[in-house]
Design a protein around this motif. Sequence first.
Motif, PDB file in Angstrom:
ATOM      1  N   ALA A 177       1.235  -5.563  32.531  1.00 42.25           N
ATOM      2  CA  ALA A 177       2.746  -5.273  31.476  1.00 42.25           C
ATOM      3  C   ALA A 177       3.907  -5.087  31.784  1.00 42.25           C
TER       4      ALA A 177
ATOM      5  N   ARG B 109      13.471  -9.136  41.285  1.00 38.20           N
ATOM      6  CA  ARG B 109      13.792  -7.480  42.320  1.00 38.20           C
ATOM      7  C   ARG B 109      13.671  -7.562  43.457  1.00 38.20           C
TER       8      ARG B 109
ATOM      9  N   ASN C  56       2.570 -14.146  40.702  1.00 36.70           N
ATOM     10  CA  ASN C  56       1.542 -15.340  40.614  1.00 36.70           C
ATOM     11  C   ASN C  56       0.698 -15.673  41.914  1.00 36.70           C
TER      12      ASN C  56
ATOM     13  N   HIS D 176      -2.708 -15.365  39.608  1.00 35.00           N
ATOM     14  CA  HIS D 176      -3.085 -16.289  38.684  1.00 35.00           C
ATOM     15  C   HIS D 176      -4.219 -16.862  39.229  1.00 35.00           C
TER      16      HIS D 176
ATOM     17  N   TRP E  67       7.396  -8.286  45.223  1.00 31.28           N
ATOM     18  CA  TRP E  67       7.090 -10.086  45.071  1.00 31.28           C
ATOM     19  C   TRP E  67       7.615 -10.838  45.356  1.00 31.28           C
TER      20      TRP E  67
ATOM     21  N   ARG F 247       4.507   2.280  32.188  1.00 29.12           N
ATOM     22  CA  ARG F 247       4.640   1.051  31.520  1.00 29.12           C
ATOM     23  C   ARG F 247       3.392   0.529  30.493  1.00 29.12           C
TER      24      ARG F 247
ATOM     25  N   ASP G 136       6.965 -20.449  27.625  1.00 26.63           N
ATOM     26  CA  ASP G 136       6.955 -20.322  26.468  1.00 26.63           C
ATOM     27  C   ASP G 136       8.935 -21.055  25.773  1.00 26.63           C
TER      28      ASP G 136
ATOM     29  N   ARG H  64      -6.531   0.192  34.357  1.00 20.08           N
ATOM     30  CA  ARG H  64      -5.812   0.001  36.350  1.00 20.08           C
ATOM     31  C   ARG H  64      -6.458  -1.208  35.966  1.00 20.08           C
TER      32      ARG H  64
ATOM     33  N   MET I  52       0.764 -11.630  35.952  1.00 16.66           N
ATOM     34  CA  MET I  52       0.506 -10.592  37.041  1.00 16.66           C
ATOM     35  C   MET I  52       1.418 -11.567  37.991  1.00 16.66           C
TER      36      MET I  52
ATOM     37  N   VAL J 282       6.118  -9.035  31.647  1.00 13.85           N
ATOM     38  CA  VAL J 282       5.968  -9.688  30.817  1.00 13.85           C
ATOM     39  C   VAL J 282       4.365  -9.819  29.714  1.00 13.85           C
TER      40      VAL J 282
ATOM     41  N   TYR K 229      -8.047  -5.197  36.932  1.00 13.80           N
ATOM     42  CA  TYR K 229      -7.688  -6.057  35.865  1.00 13.80           C
ATOM     43  C   TYR K 229      -9.235  -6.323  36.068  1.00 13.80           C
TER      44      TYR K 229
ATOM     45  N   GLU L  68       0.945 -16.818  32.337  1.00 14.96           N
ATOM     46  CA  GLU L  68       2.113 -16.673  33.091  1.00 14.96           C
ATOM     47  C   GLU L  68       2.560 -17.937  33.261  1.00 14.96           C
ATOM     48  N   LYS L  69       3.459 -18.666  33.041  1.00 16.91           N
ATOM     49  CA  LYS L  69       4.061 -19.638  33.960  1.00 16.91           C
ATOM     50  C   LYS L  69       4.387 -18.984  35.362  1.00 16.91           C
TER      51      LYS L  69
ATOM     52  N   ARG M 193       9.878  -2.344  39.218  1.00 15.90           N
ATOM     53  CA  ARG M 193       9.040  -1.645  38.657  1.00 15.90           C
ATOM     54  C   ARG M 193       7.361  -1.127  38.837  1.00 15.90           C
TER      55      ARG M 193
ATOM     56  N   LEU N 174      -1.314  -1.556  36.950  1.00 15.63           N
ATOM     57  CA  LEU N 174      -1.257  -0.454  38.011  1.00 15.63           C
ATOM     58  C   LEU N 174       0.167   0.469  37.648  1.00 15.63           C
ATOM     59  N   ASP N 175       0.617  -0.642  37.093  1.00 16.83           N
ATOM     60  CA  ASP N 175       2.444   0.910  36.587  1.00 16.83           C
ATOM     61  C   ASP N 175       1.573   1.318  35.524  1.00 16.83           C
TER      62      ASP N 175
HETATM   63  N1  LIG Z   1       7.718 -16.968  30.548  1.00 14.22           N
HETATM   64  C1  LIG Z   1       8.594 -16.531  31.393  1.00 14.22           C
HETATM   65  O1  LIG Z   1       9.321 -15.756  29.918  1.00 14.22           O
HETATM   66  C2  LIG Z   1       8.351 -15.240  31.883  1.00 14.22           C
HETATM   67  C3  LIG Z   1       8.805 -13.834  32.125  1.00 14.22           C
HETATM   68  C4  LIG Z   1       8.880 -12.719  33.477  1.00 14.22           C
HETATM   69  C5  LIG Z   1       7.829 -13.073  33.831  1.00 14.22           C
HETATM   70  N2  LIG Z   1       6.951 -14.338  33.589  1.00 14.22           N
HETATM   71  C6  LIG Z   1       5.516 -14.757  34.489  1.00 14.22           C
HETATM   72  O2  LIG Z   1       4.943 -13.735  34.508  1.00 14.22           O
HETATM   73  C7  LIG Z   1       3.999 -13.203  35.626  1.00 14.22           C
HETATM   74  C8  LIG Z   1       4.638 -11.698  35.674  1.00 14.22           C
HETATM   75  O3  LIG Z   1       5.654 -11.535  35.767  1.00 14.22           O
HETATM   76  P1  LIG Z   1       6.640  -9.739  35.683  1.00 14.22           P
HETATM   77  O4  LIG Z   1       7.960 -10.153  35.370  1.00 14.22           O
HETATM   78  O5  LIG Z   1       5.996  -8.717  34.253  1.00 14.22           O
HETATM   79  O6  LIG Z   1       5.674  -9.176  36.960  1.00 14.22           O
HETATM   80  P2  LIG Z   1       5.567  -7.561  36.924  1.00 14.22           P
HETATM   81  O7  LIG Z   1       5.857  -6.926  38.167  1.00 14.22           O
HETATM   82  O8  LIG Z   1       7.066  -6.880  36.582  1.00 14.22           O
HETATM   83  O9  LIG Z   1       4.354  -6.666  36.274  1.00 14.22           O
HETATM   84  C9  LIG Z   1       2.925  -7.001  36.687  1.00 14.22           C
HETATM   85  C10 LIG Z   1       2.211  -6.942  36.516  1.00 14.22           C
HETATM   86  O10 LIG Z   1       0.815  -7.179  37.232  1.00 14.22           O
HETATM   87  C11 LIG Z   1      -0.048  -5.883  36.809  1.00 14.22           C
HETATM   88  N3  LIG Z   1      -0.993  -5.868  38.437  1.00 14.22           N
HETATM   89  C12 LIG Z   1      -0.455  -6.231  40.006  1.00 14.22           C
HETATM   90  N4  LIG Z   1      -1.877  -6.397  40.462  1.00 14.22           N
HETATM   91  C13 LIG Z   1      -2.710  -5.323  39.233  1.00 14.22           C
HETATM   92  C14 LIG Z   1      -4.333  -5.605  39.467  1.00 14.22           C
HETATM   93  N5  LIG Z   1      -4.830  -5.971  40.544  1.00 14.22           N
HETATM   94  N6  LIG Z   1      -4.950  -5.197  38.247  1.00 14.22           N
HETATM   95  C15 LIG Z   1      -3.892  -5.079  36.997  1.00 14.22           C
HETATM   96  N7  LIG Z   1      -2.769  -5.425  37.025  1.00 14.22           N
HETATM   97  C16 LIG Z   1      -2.322  -5.274  38.002  1.00 14.22           C
HETATM   98  C17 LIG Z   1       1.139  -4.586  37.679  1.00 14.22           C
HETATM   99  O11 LIG Z   1       0.638  -3.572  37.544  1.00 14.22           O
HETATM  100  C18 LIG Z   1       2.343  -5.226  36.420  1.00 14.22           C
HETATM  101  O12 LIG Z   1       1.718  -3.964  35.205  1.00 14.22           O
HETATM  102  C19 LIG Z   1       4.639 -14.213  36.481  1.00 14.22           C
HETATM  103  O13 LIG Z   1       3.867 -15.014  36.689  1.00 14.22           O
HETATM  104  C20 LIG Z   1       6.227 -14.319  36.002  1.00 14.22           C
HETATM  105  O14 LIG Z   1       6.506 -15.709  36.717  1.00 14.22           O
HETATM  106  C21 LIG Z   1       7.250 -15.286  32.104  1.00 14.22           C
END
Ligand SMILES: NC(=O)c1ccc[n+]([C@@H]2O[C@H](COP(=O)([O-])OP(=O)(O)OC[C@H]3O[C@@H](n4cnc5c(N)ncnc54)[C@H](O)[C@@H]3O)[C@@H](O)[C@H]2O)c1
Length: 360
Positions: A13, A162, A76, A79, A166, A41, A125, A56, A74, A15, A58, A96-97, A222, A37-38
């Motif tokens: 939740a 952050r 990296n 993935h 992670w 959000r 993107d 909650r 999620m 990106v 995946y 996601e990248k 977060r 998990l959050d």
């Molecule tokens: N293309 C872009 O512009 C862009 C921007 C930000 C992040 N990203 C990529 O997106 C990915 C996530 O980044 P983010 O900033 O959103 O991270 P984040 O930490 O803000 O969010 C991660 C999400 O994954 C969820 N999660 C983690 N473990 C889980 C599980 N076991 N079951 C269900 N949900 C789970 C968390 O609850 C959280 O909602 C990364 O790979 C990052 O590189 C891409």
Amino acid sequence: MSSERLRVGVIGAGVGAIHLASYAQIPEAEIIAVAGLDDDRVMRVAAEYKVPRTYREYEHLLAAPDIDAVSICMPNHLHAPVALAALAAGKHVLVEKPLARDAADAARIVDAAKGHDRVLMVSFDKRHRSDVIWIKQYIDSGALGRVYYAKAHWMRRTGIPRLGSWFVSKQQAGGGPMVDLGVHVLDIAMFLMGEPRPLAVSASTYAEFGPRGQKGWGWGGRLAQFTDERLPYEVEDLASAFIRLEGGATLLLEASWATHSAASDDFGVTLYGSEGGVEMMVRNYTNVDTVRLFGDINGVPTDLTPKIPAGNGHLEVIRRFVAAVREGTPAIPSAEDGLRRNQVIDAAYRSAAEGREIVI
Ligand SMILES: NC(=O)c1ccc[n+]([C@@H]2O[C@H](COP(=O)([O-])OP(=O)(O)OC[C@H]3O[C@@H](n4cnc5c(N)ncnc54)[C@H](O)[C@@H]3O)[C@@H](O)[C@H]2O)c1
């Protein structure tokens, strides 16, 4: 062409909210669920985008038979395991990248997608920004002649995502700004240059601010509401790589989360061609006047600034993903592109660790 809407689930939740916003604009897609998990959000984004179901873990989302495709947004290191599980469950997958934390994980995802005959795409993107697409068309028209040198950068002055999260764990993120930000501009440069094969990489990495707890966008981030864990800073905060490409061209790639410099949050590419040059400079995510063209007119050095309308890269990625599943159009950026980017970045980290050029 199928008349059914593509039923999608978004995992994550952060990106992931941008994925939800994009699916919500595509009539051929129907958002079924979001997982994360959050709780706060997840509830917030579910309400904002009128998502019928939330999960909650995946695994529960992947078990839902009424979901055809998922976006994996999620950390990296998740993935690969989540993409493998999603493909095994018969879902089409947008990741996601970076495609994965490293090339070995990325290769496993690519193989699994072929084995299960599912669409697999990676969300670079920035490649679908309107300025990047415009430059690609300009290059393809022959305007630059032969591109022999390129520079790509994403540099921040203060922007470690952050501290304690992670993002700063080698095991969870795979690396620092090189795999987080550098991968975007590496992708843009390789796309614009026509995908020359990377031959060798020489790189260096530095960690000047992260280990001192400086120049972060906050602590823990977060996920702080359900974990007090603060991970130690294990990744670089600046990386520089010199990449030799098939055909003789070279690419200089720089990425940083933290510097004492004039950078704010800036990315771009510069391409040097035999007949012309082009520079894309994006400061603080602007879409205005990002491109400059260089050439000689009547023997006089001339700069031009094309007025390119703003686009929306994430929306375009998700539009293409939905079309790839429903209509069989090419899934671009492809998973193979994602794997190739991971290979270059792995070589950069190895080169930095071993202090020598790495042949790919
Ligand atoms: N293309 C872009 O512009 C862009 C921007 C930000 C992040 N990203 C990529 O997106 C990915 C996530 O980044 P983010 O900033 O959103 O991270 P984040 O930490 O803000 O969010 C991660 C999400 O994954 C969820 N999660 C983690 N473990 C889980 C599980 N076991 N079951 C269900 N949900 C789970 C968390 O609850 C959280 O909602 C990364 O790979 C990052 O590189 C891409």
